[in-house]
Design a protein around this motif. Sequence first.
Motif, PDB file in Angstrom:
ATOM      1  N   HIS A 126       8.323   4.177   0.030  1.00  0.00           N
ATOM      2  CA  HIS A 126       7.384   5.131  -0.562  1.00  0.00           C
ATOM      3  C   HIS A 126       6.058   4.435  -0.811  1.00  0.00           C
ATOM      4  O   HIS A 126       5.990   3.465  -1.531  1.00  0.00           O
ATOM      5  CB  HIS A 126       7.957   5.645  -1.884  1.00  0.00           C
ATOM      6  N   TYR A 127       4.998   4.962  -0.214  1.00  0.00           N
ATOM      7  CA  TYR A 127       3.694   4.376  -0.504  1.00  0.00           C
ATOM      8  C   TYR A 127       3.291   4.736  -1.929  1.00  0.00           C
ATOM      9  O   TYR A 127       3.265   5.919  -2.262  1.00  0.00           O
ATOM     10  CB  TYR A 127       2.633   4.968   0.420  1.00  0.00           C
ATOM     11  N   PRO A 128       2.951   3.784  -2.751  1.00  0.00           N
ATOM     12  CA  PRO A 128       2.550   4.113  -4.128  1.00  0.00           C
ATOM     13  C   PRO A 128       1.430   5.140  -4.223  1.00  0.00           C
ATOM     14  O   PRO A 128       1.418   5.960  -5.121  1.00  0.00           O
ATOM     15  CB  PRO A 128       2.130   2.763  -4.687  1.00  0.00           C
ATOM     16  N   ARG A 176       9.600  -6.113   4.445  1.00  0.00           N
ATOM     17  CA  ARG A 176      10.753  -5.307   3.970  1.00  0.00           C
ATOM     18  C   ARG A 176      10.532  -3.845   4.326  1.00  0.00           C
ATOM     19  O   ARG A 176      11.431  -3.159   4.807  1.00  0.00           O
ATOM     20  CB  ARG A 176      10.938  -5.458   2.450  1.00  0.00           C
ATOM     21  N   HIS A 177       9.310  -3.372   4.068  1.00  0.00           N
ATOM     22  CA  HIS A 177       8.978  -1.986   4.399  1.00  0.00           C
ATOM     23  C   HIS A 177       9.089  -1.751   5.908  1.00  0.00           C
ATOM     24  O   HIS A 177       9.740  -0.805   6.355  1.00  0.00           O
ATOM     25  CB  HIS A 177       7.561  -1.682   3.904  1.00  0.00           C
ATOM     26  N   GLU A 178       8.479  -2.607   6.697  1.00  0.00           N
ATOM     27  CA  GLU A 178       8.491  -2.412   8.162  1.00  0.00           C
ATOM     28  C   GLU A 178       9.913  -2.499   8.724  1.00  0.00           C
ATOM     29  O   GLU A 178      10.276  -1.737   9.623  1.00  0.00           O
ATOM     30  CB  GLU A 178       7.583  -3.442   8.843  1.00  0.00           C
ATOM     31  N   LEU A 179      10.728  -3.416   8.208  1.00  0.00           N
ATOM     32  CA  LEU A 179      12.106  -3.538   8.698  1.00  0.00           C
ATOM     33  C   LEU A 179      12.912  -2.289   8.361  1.00  0.00           C
ATOM     34  O   LEU A 179      13.838  -1.923   9.084  1.00  0.00           O
ATOM     35  CB  LEU A 179      12.775  -4.796   8.150  1.00  0.00           C
ATOM     36  N   GLY A 180      12.534  -1.624   7.285  1.00  0.00           N
ATOM     37  CA  GLY A 180      13.167  -0.337   6.976  1.00  0.00           C
ATOM     38  C   GLY A 180      13.012   0.623   8.144  1.00  0.00           C
ATOM     39  O   GLY A 180      13.951   1.300   8.563  1.00  0.00           O
ATOM     40  N   HIS A 181      11.806   0.661   8.721  1.00  0.00           N
ATOM     41  CA  HIS A 181      11.589   1.515   9.896  1.00  0.00           C
ATOM     42  C   HIS A 181      12.482   1.079  11.058  1.00  0.00           C
ATOM     43  O   HIS A 181      12.995   1.917  11.797  1.00  0.00           O
ATOM     44  CB  HIS A 181      10.131   1.446  10.353  1.00  0.00           C
ATOM     45  N   THR A 182      12.650  -0.239  11.250  1.00  0.00           N
ATOM     46  CA  THR A 182      13.408  -0.719  12.413  1.00  0.00           C
ATOM     47  C   THR A 182      14.876  -0.313  12.358  1.00  0.00           C
ATOM     48  O   THR A 182      15.563  -0.359  13.373  1.00  0.00           O
ATOM     49  CB  THR A 182      13.325  -2.267  12.589  1.00  0.00           C
ATOM     50  N   ARG A 185      12.579   6.358   7.135  1.00  0.00           N
ATOM     51  CA  ARG A 185      11.273   7.001   7.188  1.00  0.00           C
ATOM     52  C   ARG A 185      10.539   6.775   5.879  1.00  0.00           C
ATOM     53  O   ARG A 185      11.098   6.301   4.911  1.00  0.00           O
ATOM     54  CB  ARG A 185      11.462   8.518   7.399  1.00  0.00           C
ATOM     55  N   HIS A 186       9.287   7.193   5.857  1.00  0.00           N
ATOM     56  CA  HIS A 186       8.541   7.094   4.605  1.00  0.00           C
ATOM     57  C   HIS A 186       9.122   8.053   3.583  1.00  0.00           C
ATOM     58  O   HIS A 186       9.265   9.245   3.862  1.00  0.00           O
ATOM     59  CB  HIS A 186       7.074   7.435   4.829  1.00  0.00           C
ATOM     60  N   GLU A 187       9.412   7.536   2.441  1.00  0.00           N
ATOM     61  CA  GLU A 187       9.989   8.324   1.361  1.00  0.00           C
ATOM     62  C   GLU A 187       9.116   9.528   0.986  1.00  0.00           C
ATOM     63  O   GLU A 187       9.600  10.584   0.635  1.00  0.00           O
ATOM     64  CB  GLU A 187      10.171   7.413   0.147  1.00  0.00           C
ATOM     65  N   GLY A 210      -0.426   5.980   8.873  1.00  0.00           N
ATOM     66  CA  GLY A 210      -0.597   4.617   8.383  1.00  0.00           C
ATOM     67  C   GLY A 210       0.001   3.579   9.283  1.00  0.00           C
ATOM     68  O   GLY A 210      -0.695   2.752   9.838  1.00  0.00           O
ATOM     69  N   ASP A 211       1.329   3.607   9.474  1.00  0.00           N
ATOM     70  CA  ASP A 211       1.941   2.582  10.309  1.00  0.00           C
ATOM     71  C   ASP A 211       3.060   3.142  11.173  1.00  0.00           C
ATOM     72  O   ASP A 211       3.937   2.417  11.596  1.00  0.00           O
ATOM     73  CB  ASP A 211       2.478   1.421   9.449  1.00  0.00           C
ATOM     74  N   THR A 212       3.004   4.463  11.419  1.00  0.00           N
ATOM     75  CA  THR A 212       4.065   5.048  12.230  1.00  0.00           C
ATOM     76  C   THR A 212       3.613   5.114  13.686  1.00  0.00           C
ATOM     77  O   THR A 212       2.650   5.801  14.012  1.00  0.00           O
ATOM     78  CB  THR A 212       4.408   6.461  11.747  1.00  0.00           C
TER      79      THR A 212
HETATM   80 ZN    ZN Z   1       5.689   2.531   6.977  1.00  0.00          ZN
END
Ligand code: ZN
Length: 329
Positions: free
Chosen positions: A287-289, A247-253, A257-259, A92-94
């Motif tokens: 976590h992607y819903p 918020r999600h993308e900054l989590g990666h920074t 990782r994806h939950e 998806g966005d990794t």
């Molecule tokens: Zn992501």
Amino acid sequence: MSFGLGFSPALRQRVHHPITGMILVVAVSTIPGSAVVAQDKTPFTPDQGRLFLNNAAEKARELQKQNTKTFEEFKKSVTKEPFQYGKYIVNGDTPISTDKDLEEFYKQNVETAGLVGAEFIVMNKAGIDIIWKDGDKNNLAYCVSNAPVASGGFGNRYNTVVSAMADATRAWEAVADIKYIHVTAEDSNCTPTNGNVKFDVRPVNLNAYLARAFFPDEDRTARNVLIDNSAFELPAGGKLSLTGILRHELGHTIGARHEHTRPQSGTCFEDKDWRGVTDYDALSVMHYPQCNGKGDWSLTLTLQDKNGVACLYKAAPEFTIDPNICKPK
Ligand SMILES: [Zn+2]
């Protein structure tokens, strides 16, 4: 995308991924003939639903055995950003920067196609958490390109991005001892080679994801937060917002990782480069819903997310870690 399953493309059910705009692969719908069921508006009874899922899972396992791609086939199927410093995009966005890393990902995920799964989880390679060092974590300097759209900047969307970035960075800073700094002096030269910032925030128009980011161990040129035009055209009245996406993308920074990489979600497989910091958290911002998550699309930080990142980076002054959730490093 889910590469853990290894179905042939022809058998994949393609579903638009609401957060990344990517095509997701859904195991349940890979069964020949299942499209009839999918198009039938009559809802299943619970027993029918269970039977359908069991049959689908069994057939998916058979297909998985038969359809492992070679690396070259796999590589061709992966989205590659078509510009300088463009990355491969998986899950998806990794982002994956190099062919060597993509091959490593392939070996761990596609070739073996083993279902390992997935708490607040951090990027971890060879036993080492991939997070910012103490000397860097309070100086996560970034620029936001203020160039005209024609020159690769946000143009008149600049203020919207600045404000969403401020809100999104604050959510993480409020709980962990990290500091993002918007260096406005670099906004007019906000490129992947600008060494006066740790990362650049720029627009793209790929329609392949809503946004993508990077992990802390990547080189400067690979450290970008790219926001697709589609992220500015979200459905009105929905919970998904640019701030939530960031918020999600900054989590990666900061290494999150994806939950749904954890086994408890039972779906959406990624790789093995992670370490659990807290217990499994189906509501996590990471976590992607659609991967069996229970969150909505507001993408806000749960208690697990807050404690998880605080345990990694030490707590922000105004936040107290719950020792029942995780132990500080
Ligand atoms: Zn992501």
